[in-house]
Design a protein around this motif. Structure first.
Motif, PDB file in Angstrom:
ATOM      1  N   ASP A  33     -44.611 -28.077   6.837  1.00  0.00           N
ATOM      2  CA  ASP A  33     -43.763 -26.879   6.847  1.00  0.00           C
ATOM      3  C   ASP A  33     -44.264 -25.860   7.864  1.00  0.00           C
ATOM      4  O   ASP A  33     -43.472 -25.221   8.561  1.00  0.00           O
ATOM      5  CB  ASP A  33     -43.707 -26.240   5.455  1.00  0.00           C
ATOM      6  N   TYR A  34     -45.588 -25.685   7.951  1.00  0.00           N
ATOM      7  CA  TYR A  34     -46.124 -24.702   8.887  1.00  0.00           C
ATOM      8  C   TYR A  34     -45.863 -25.118  10.335  1.00  0.00           C
ATOM      9  O   TYR A  34     -45.486 -24.296  11.170  1.00  0.00           O
ATOM     10  CB  TYR A  34     -47.620 -24.457   8.656  1.00  0.00           C
ATOM     11  N   LYS A  35     -46.034 -26.402  10.636  1.00  0.00           N
ATOM     12  CA  LYS A  35     -45.760 -26.883  11.994  1.00  0.00           C
ATOM     13  C   LYS A  35     -44.293 -26.657  12.355  1.00  0.00           C
ATOM     14  O   LYS A  35     -43.976 -26.286  13.483  1.00  0.00           O
ATOM     15  CB  LYS A  35     -46.102 -28.367  12.113  1.00  0.00           C
ATOM     16  N   SER A  36     -43.404 -26.848  11.398  1.00  0.00           N
ATOM     17  CA  SER A  36     -41.977 -26.603  11.639  1.00  0.00           C
ATOM     18  C   SER A  36     -41.722 -25.129  11.926  1.00  0.00           C
ATOM     19  O   SER A  36     -40.917 -24.788  12.800  1.00  0.00           O
ATOM     20  CB  SER A  36     -41.136 -27.037  10.425  1.00  0.00           C
ATOM     21  N   PHE A  37     -42.416 -24.246  11.205  1.00  0.00           N
ATOM     22  CA  PHE A  37     -42.279 -22.810  11.433  1.00  0.00           C
ATOM     23  C   PHE A  37     -42.782 -22.440  12.830  1.00  0.00           C
ATOM     24  O   PHE A  37     -42.139 -21.672  13.549  1.00  0.00           O
ATOM     25  CB  PHE A  37     -43.029 -22.031  10.352  1.00  0.00           C
TER      26      PHE A  37
END
Length: 135
Positions: A33-37
């Motif tokens: 999720d953080y990489k997507s953000f």
């Protein structure tokens, strides 16, 4: 020399160890999720074409100041005198950001030939990323 500086708001999520199952290896949900953000933030400032040259990368990670700090310690943290020495490690914080920027700003992490990373305190948790490339 081309320079691009931008901010990724919020707490930086450290890259967690990949999980291995019978079905293969995968990123834990928080890391994914953080990489997507990071990709979303970077896509808003990305150049028209991916960077192909070598890259100098600087990342300042601003961690939230613990509530348990006295006023004196809080001010030292704001002034940069007191720095975070607790987990997560700086390399795990940087890994998630670098992975999120691949294929958005540059082709591959291998293009990063110089890396400067710092952990600092702030009342405003975030990461400030600076890329330098080209002649």
């Amino acid at each position: 020399m081309n320079v691009l500086t931008f901010e990724i708001p919020g707490d930086v999520q450290a890259q967690q160890r990949p999980r291995v199952t019978r079905n293969g290896t995968f990123d834990p949900k928080e890391s994914k999720d953080y990489k997507s953000f990071v990709r979303l933030v970077a896509s808003q400032i990305a150049p028209d074409e991916l960077i192909t040259e070598e890259i100098r990368l600087s990342i300042d990670v601003y961690r939230k100041i613990p509530k348990s700090y006295s006023k004196k310690k809080h001010q030292q943290a704001v002034d940069g005198v007191l720095r975070p020495t607790t987990k997560p490690d700086i390399d795990n914080l940087v890994k998630g950001i670098k992975d999120g920027l691949s294929k958005v700003l540059w082709h591959d992490d291998s293009q990063v030939t110089e890396l400067v990373a710092r952990k600092l305190y702030s009342d405003n948790p975030r990461a400030v990323v600076t890329l330098e490339w080209g002649a």
